[in-house]
Scaffold this active site. Structure first.
Site, PDB file in Angstrom:
ATOM      1  N   LYS A  50       0.828  -1.197   0.000  1.00  0.00           N
ATOM      2  CA  LYS A  50       0.000   0.000   0.000  1.00  0.00           C
ATOM      3  C   LYS A  50       0.869   1.256   0.000  1.00  0.00           C
ATOM      4  CE  LYS A  50      -3.362   2.636   2.731  1.00  0.00           C
ATOM      5  NZ  LYS A  50      -4.170   2.698   3.967  1.00  0.00           N
ATOM      6  N   SER A 107      -8.643   3.958   2.320  1.00  0.00           N
ATOM      7  CA  SER A 107      -7.573   4.474   1.483  1.00  0.00           C
ATOM      8  C   SER A 107      -6.745   3.391   0.787  1.00  0.00           C
ATOM      9  CB  SER A 107      -6.623   5.342   2.334  1.00  0.00           C
ATOM     10  OG  SER A 107      -6.075   4.579   3.400  1.00  0.00           O
ATOM     11  N   SER A 131     -10.138   1.534   6.320  1.00  0.00           N
ATOM     12  CA  SER A 131      -9.401   1.662   5.067  1.00  0.00           C
ATOM     13  C   SER A 131      -8.985   0.350   4.429  1.00  0.00           C
ATOM     14  CB  SER A 131      -8.148   2.530   5.276  1.00  0.00           C
ATOM     15  OG  SER A 131      -8.519   3.855   5.541  1.00  0.00           O
TER      16      SER A 131
END
Length: 362
Positions: A50, A107, A131
């Site tokens: 990520k 996210s 997220s």
């Protein structure tokens, strides 16, 4: 795993210009790592990280040490968009692989898309308000937010913990096995006693999402995977407390709210080991944003409480978008949660690869 790596890189090259899941792809570095990883436990398993900083995370370092091969950094929201839930990839805005006019969630946007499109089977994530779980739910993949304190986290507030997005709960076991010390699998003993809450006592859930998750729970009961305990889960809306903790300015009022919810959850898990609820109160929204509805309403209670929580694909709403069923267990019971998630996934069936991955126009 050399063939798996080449297949992963080829899918990224083919699909990412449309899906925009990656900010960087490390073709040559991945090939060098794969050549040295064949004798290690993960034997060159391709995975994504990520964001650009993800390669330095504790989880990524542990996966690499076990023979995993990072293939690239996935997209997260761009600068100046703190509440937007789409990522910004090299080729543009990250899109939901089921419907490009919808957000993939965030996210950990790119990580979810990369898994949903079959570019990788595993991607790291981080979850401070939902997220990992929200993009997992909206992209139709498995997502796990680990217990607070299980893995190192740079978030000083304690809200954000490391997590993983994977093609299945079974595949996610590779993550827990190699990023935690002393991992012991805990297969679920069926049926698992479970409390089902359609709204956690405070959230406004759209009828379509409520129907998908209710029907998923019904299938679990019919399959003998869970046994419902007729107990409500009535939490207080934690929004004020979450914002206060994130800002580093908790007040006596927000601390009382947080304590009340902790007591409710402690009592619930004393009666049943599993809580079931929707992941997000709405289907994926458009790229312009969610409006006045917080996508995090059903996820951030457990960032405050520190419980591990997972998203398992529950089905599809009429607009063709996936919805997720949230599984929550007691603090520190991550291995047990993964065992229950595997049983739930077996009963519900796995979501196929997204239309974009299967060749339909994204």
């Amino acid at each position: 795993m050399t063939a798996a790596l080449e297949a992963s890189l080829a899918r990224i090259d083919r699909l990412d210009p449309e899906l925009c899941a990656f900010t960087e792809v490390w073709h040559e570095e991945a090939r060098v790592r794969a050549a040295a990883a064949s004798r290690l436990p993960l034997a060159g398993l391709p995975f994504a990280v990520k964001g650009r900083a993800g390669i330095r995370s504790y989880a990524a370092r542990r996966l690499i040490a076990a023979g995993g091969v990072p293939v690239g950094a996935t997209s997260v929201p761009g600068p100046g968009t703190p509440w937007q839930t789409w990522g910004q990839g090299t080729h543009g805005r990250t899109v939901n692989p089921w419907r490009p006019d919808r957000t993939p969630g965030g996210s950990s946007a790119g990580s979810a898309v990369a898994v949903a499109a079959g570019m990788v089977e595993l991607a790291t994530g981080g979850d401070g308000a939902g997220s990992v779980r929200i993009p997992a739910a909206w992209c139709g993949v498995f997502g796990l937010r680990t217990s607070a304190g299980l893995l190192p986290s740079p978030d000083r507030t304690g809200l954000a913990t490391a997590g993983v997005l994977a093609s299945s709960a079974e595949r996610a076991e590779a993550y827990l096995r190699h990023v935690t010390d002393g991992y012991v699998p805990q297969p679920a003993r069926l049926p698992v006693p479970a409390v089902y809450s359609p709204d956690l006592g405070f959230a406004s859930v759209t009828p379509e999402v409520a129907d998908v998750t209710r029907r998923a729970v019904g299938r679990l009961v019919a399959a003998g995977a869970v046994r419902l305990v007729p107990d409500p889960c009535e939490l207080l809306d934690p929004a004020e407390a979450w914002f206060a903790v994130r800002a580093g300015r908790p007040t006596p009022s927000t601390e009382r709210l947080r304590t009340a919810n902790d007591r409710t959850l402690d009592a619930l898990f004393a009666r049943a080991p599993l809580l079931l609820a929707p992941v997000a109160p709405t289907p994926p929204h458009g790229h312009e944003g969610p409006g006045n509805v917080y996508s995090t309403a059903l996820t951030w209670p457990f960032n405050l409480s520190g419980h591990p929580a997972a998203s398992v694909p529950a089905g599809f709403t009429s607009d063709g978008c996936p919805a997720g069923l949230q599984l929550v267990t007691g603090r520190g019971t991550d291995a047990a949660l993964l065992g229950m998630a595997c049983a739930v996934e077996d009963a519900l069936g796995r979501t196929p690869l997204s239309r974009a991955a299967c060749g339909s126009p994204p």
